[in-house]
Design a protein around this motif. Structure first.
Motif, PDB file in Angstrom:
ATOM      1  N   ASP A 338       0.859  -1.194   0.000  1.00 45.23           N
ATOM      2  CA  ASP A 338       0.000   0.000   0.000  1.00 45.23           C
ATOM      3  C   ASP A 338       0.887   1.232   0.000  1.00 45.23           C
ATOM      4  O   ASP A 338       1.265   1.762   1.048  1.00 45.23           O
ATOM      5  CB  ASP A 338      -0.913  -0.022   1.231  1.00 45.23           C
ATOM      6  N   PHE A 339       1.272   1.678  -1.200  1.00 48.05           N
ATOM      7  CA  PHE A 339       2.100   2.873  -1.320  1.00 48.05           C
ATOM      8  C   PHE A 339       1.280   4.125  -1.022  1.00 48.05           C
ATOM      9  O   PHE A 339       0.043   4.092  -1.047  1.00 48.05           O
ATOM     10  CB  PHE A 339       2.683   2.981  -2.744  1.00 48.05           C
ATOM     11  N   ARG A 349       4.046   3.935 -12.759  1.00 47.20           N
ATOM     12  CA  ARG A 349       4.883   3.107 -13.636  1.00 47.20           C
ATOM     13  C   ARG A 349       6.326   3.088 -13.130  1.00 47.20           C
ATOM     14  O   ARG A 349       7.003   2.062 -13.187  1.00 47.20           O
ATOM     15  CB  ARG A 349       4.826   3.675 -15.057  1.00 47.20           C
ATOM     16  N   ALA A 350       6.780   4.241 -12.615  1.00 45.44           N
ATOM     17  CA  ALA A 350       8.144   4.328 -12.082  1.00 45.44           C
ATOM     18  C   ALA A 350       8.328   3.404 -10.883  1.00 45.44           C
ATOM     19  O   ALA A 350       9.385   2.796 -10.705  1.00 45.44           O
ATOM     20  CB  ALA A 350       8.454   5.774 -11.697  1.00 45.44           C
ATOM     21  N   GLY A 370       0.592  -5.401 -10.804  1.00 42.98           N
ATOM     22  CA  GLY A 370       0.211  -4.018 -11.085  1.00 42.98           C
ATOM     23  C   GLY A 370      -0.614  -3.408  -9.970  1.00 42.98           C
ATOM     24  O   GLY A 370      -0.892  -4.056  -8.951  1.00 42.98           O
ATOM     25  N   PHE A 371      -1.000  -2.162 -10.154  1.00 49.53           N
ATOM     26  CA  PHE A 371      -1.781  -1.426  -9.161  1.00 49.53           C
ATOM     27  C   PHE A 371      -3.274  -1.728  -9.308  1.00 49.53           C
ATOM     28  O   PHE A 371      -3.787  -1.846 -10.425  1.00 49.53           O
ATOM     29  CB  PHE A 371      -1.567   0.080  -9.305  1.00 49.53           C
ATOM     30  N   GLN A 378       0.104  -5.107  -6.415  1.00 47.12           N
ATOM     31  CA  GLN A 378       0.022  -6.555  -6.202  1.00 47.12           C
ATOM     32  C   GLN A 378       1.238  -7.232  -6.834  1.00 47.12           C
ATOM     33  O   GLN A 378       1.611  -6.919  -7.964  1.00 47.12           O
ATOM     34  CB  GLN A 378      -1.232  -7.131  -6.868  1.00 47.12           C
ATOM     35  N   LEU A 379       1.834  -8.174  -6.123  1.00 48.05           N
ATOM     36  CA  LEU A 379       2.903  -8.979  -6.685  1.00 48.05           C
ATOM     37  C   LEU A 379       2.911 -10.352  -6.041  1.00 48.05           C
ATOM     38  O   LEU A 379       2.285 -10.561  -4.992  1.00 48.05           O
ATOM     39  CB  LEU A 379       4.270  -8.305  -6.529  1.00 48.05           C
ATOM     40  N   THR A 380       3.563 -11.282  -6.680  1.00 42.97           N
ATOM     41  CA  THR A 380       3.710 -12.625  -6.109  1.00 42.97           C
ATOM     42  C   THR A 380       5.182 -13.004  -6.174  1.00 42.97           C
ATOM     43  O   THR A 380       5.904 -12.585  -7.084  1.00 42.97           O
ATOM     44  CB  THR A 380       2.890 -13.671  -6.875  1.00 42.97           C
ATOM     45  N   ARG A 381       5.607 -13.812  -5.209  1.00 41.45           N
ATOM     46  CA  ARG A 381       6.987 -14.320  -5.196  1.00 41.45           C
ATOM     47  C   ARG A 381       6.934 -15.817  -4.964  1.00 41.45           C
ATOM     48  O   ARG A 381       6.234 -16.289  -4.056  1.00 41.45           O
ATOM     49  CB  ARG A 381       7.811 -13.644  -4.099  1.00 41.45           C
ATOM     50  N   LYS A 382       7.630 -16.555  -5.801  1.00 40.77           N
ATOM     51  CA  LYS A 382       7.614 -18.013  -5.702  1.00 40.77           C
ATOM     52  C   LYS A 382       8.110 -18.462  -4.335  1.00 40.77           C
ATOM     53  O   LYS A 382       9.145 -17.998  -3.861  1.00 40.77           O
ATOM     54  CB  LYS A 382       8.489 -18.626  -6.800  1.00 40.77           C
ATOM     55  N   LYS A 383       7.353 -19.360  -3.725  1.00 41.64           N
ATOM     56  CA  LYS A 383       7.711 -19.847  -2.385  1.00 41.64           C
ATOM     57  C   LYS A 383       8.255 -21.264  -2.495  1.00 41.64           C
ATOM     58  O   LYS A 383       7.542 -22.184  -2.895  1.00 41.64           O
ATOM     59  CB  LYS A 383       6.489 -19.817  -1.472  1.00 41.64           C
ATOM     60  N   THR A 384       9.527 -21.446  -2.133  1.00 46.23           N
ATOM     61  CA  THR A 384      10.141 -22.766  -2.172  1.00 46.23           C
ATOM     62  C   THR A 384      10.472 -23.285  -0.780  1.00 46.23           C
ATOM     63  O   THR A 384      10.763 -24.469  -0.617  1.00 46.23           O
ATOM     64  CB  THR A 384      11.431 -22.743  -3.004  1.00 46.23           C
TER      65      THR A 384
END
Length: 491
Positions: A338-339, A349-350, A370-371, A378-384
């Protein structure tokens, strides 16, 4: 310059990666939580899930693993046009070789694959599929094609091979030597699986130093400082073959190597909820089972420019720090940031570009979605593997992980209601264990409410205080005044 600090002198193994003396990655492996990723097991299908095209596998651990249809060799080798439901490829009770691709995390079993991989420095071997892959990082396309042709020429139809980047400048002799070694290893695993009657481990190796080696990039300059002599010799030998700009250093000092390199203070900050920015702003990081929420605040920073520019400057710094914290804490899954609200689409975009740039060095794939309309990224990061907090912290027994506990008033009035349900019993006394703060609310200041409460329930109240401040109340016993008095004396 990059520096890797390896702490192997004690049972808990750790290594830290520093770039320009800034901590960017930390790996901790307690003895009880060594990663199972890469281990190969004999598994047994315990449940087929047609709706998910997946199965649960008993592979000898406490919790069953999860395997999707796409990770079965029988599916991969079939005709994609005629693909069917999972029941076509595997059945309940069937035994098969499986390999762990993601460790068990809170609430979820390990993720498994039936495409068993064995790897060496230059080559990856996959049994059961007809496939050849060559690293896209080859500098010479002609060399890349030559290795592809060589792999197809020497492999069998039921073998998959992946040529690693490090193979580019090696000869065919090394390729054939590693291929034969991997074949023999797989054949040995298969023989042992035939002799195993129940699910269990077939193949494992200590991958800790391998993880350290993956951090050593030939295009970078750096040093590995390690406090274990055997580990030092292994790394020194490994580096000598490469003749690169890296060097291994054996640390002999008495002081813990993490303290000597001033990593411990930075490590403590990785568990804090609030992370300060250089300009006075700060992040609030909340990890939950479902997702991680990062909130950006301007804090003390007001800026000299207009509001939009102030928000942009804080958000750009927050993007860099947030990406670093996500990697450092090994946070995976869904992440929302939450920017501070910005109206200009170019500024948004920056921020996206800044996040993408910062995550380029992260070995776990990060996807920026994206926003949203509410301005949340929103983003996802692979969880290993589990995050640092999952590895090193436990849920608070007082608040059960909520961060809140019942107030003394809530506990006292809950007890009062329960006591009213026991009014006019045959017993003349009751023994209650409750915290001092809640007891004061229950009985009133200076026990002013005690007579009224005892009259209402028709019993004399005896109170003891448990060890600890946050224990809920317990009605220990009903009985005569003499019985309760004797019980308290024994207590």
């Amino acid at each position: 310059m990059k520096k890797i600090i390896v702490n192997m002198a004690t049972r808990e193994k750790r290594f830290a990666v520093l770039e320009n003396n800034k901590l960017v990655k930390l790996e901790v492996v307690p003895p009880s939580q060594e990663s199972l990723v890469g281990n190969i097991y004999l598994g047994k299908v315990t449940k087929v899930l047609p709706g998910m095209d997946a199965v649960f596998i008993d592979f000898g651990q406490k919790k069953n693993g999860f395997l999707h249809r796409d990770q079965l060799p029988s599916f991969q080798s079939g005709n994609p046009v005629e693909e069917g439901p999972i029941g076509k490829y595997v059945r309940q009770g069937e035994k098969l070789l499986v390999q762990v691709t993601r460790d068990e995390t809170a609430g979820k079993g390990a993720k498994l694959t039936g495409l068993v991989e064995l790897s060496m420095e230059y080559l990856v071997y996959i049994y059961g599929i007809d496939y050849v892959g060559v690293s896209k990082k080859f500098k010479d396309p002609h060399s890349q094609q030559n290795w592809r042709d060589a792999a197809f020429k020497h492999k069998r139809t039921d073998e998959g091979l992946i040529i690693r980047t490090s193979m580019e400048n090696q000869g065919l002799e090394i390729f054939l030597k590693q291929l034969n070694t991997l074949r023999e290893t797989y054949a040995d695993i298969h023989r042992r699986s035939a002799a195993l009657k129940s699910p269990g481990l077939l193949y494992s190796k200590d991958t800790f130093l391998e993880r350290v080696q993956t951090e050593i990039k030939p295009e970078e300059t750096g040093e590995v400082i390690i406090d274990d002599f055997a580990g030092f010799k292994q790394l020194e030998e490994w580096l000598s073959v490469r003749q690169g700009p890296w060097k291994a250093v054996y640390y002999k000092g008495r002081e813990n190597i993490f303290s000597k390199e001033k990593i411990e203070p930075q490590l403590d900050r990785t568990f804090k909820k609030i992370v300060w920015l250089d300009n006075g702003g700060y992040l609030i990081i909340e990890e939950t089972e479902a997702l991680t929420v990062i909130d950006v605040n301007t804090g003390k920073y007001t800026g000299k420019a207009e509001k939009e520019q102030t928000a942009l400057q804080t958000n750009l710094q927050a993007a860099s720090v947030a990406a670093n914290q996500i990697r450092l804490r090994n946070i995976g899954g869904i992440i929302v940031i939450d920017f501070i609200n910005m109206k200009d689409s170019r500024h948004k975009r920056a921020i996206i570009e800044a996040i993408i740039e910062e995550t380029k060095h992260d070995e776990n794939r990060t996807t920026v979605v994206g926003f949203t309309e509410l301005g949340i990224l929103q983003l996802t990061r692979k969880k290993t593997s589990p995050s640092l907090s999952e590895k090193l912290q436990k849920t608070c027994p007082c608040c059960d992980g909520t961060g809140s506990i019942d107030s003394p008033e809530t506990i006292a009035f809950r007890l009062e209601r329960e006591m009213m349900e026991h009014r006019n019993r045959d017993e003349e006394a009751v023994w209650i264990e409750i915290s001092e703060a809640a007891a004061e609310v229950l009985l009133g200041e200076g026990d002013a409410y005690r007579p009224a409460l005892e009259a209402a329930i028709g019993m004399k109240i005896f109170i003891t205080y448990p060890v600890g401040l946050h224990n809920p109340y317990t009605i220990k016993r009903f009985g005569s005044i003499e019985e309760i008095t004797m019980a308290l004396h024994r207590h």
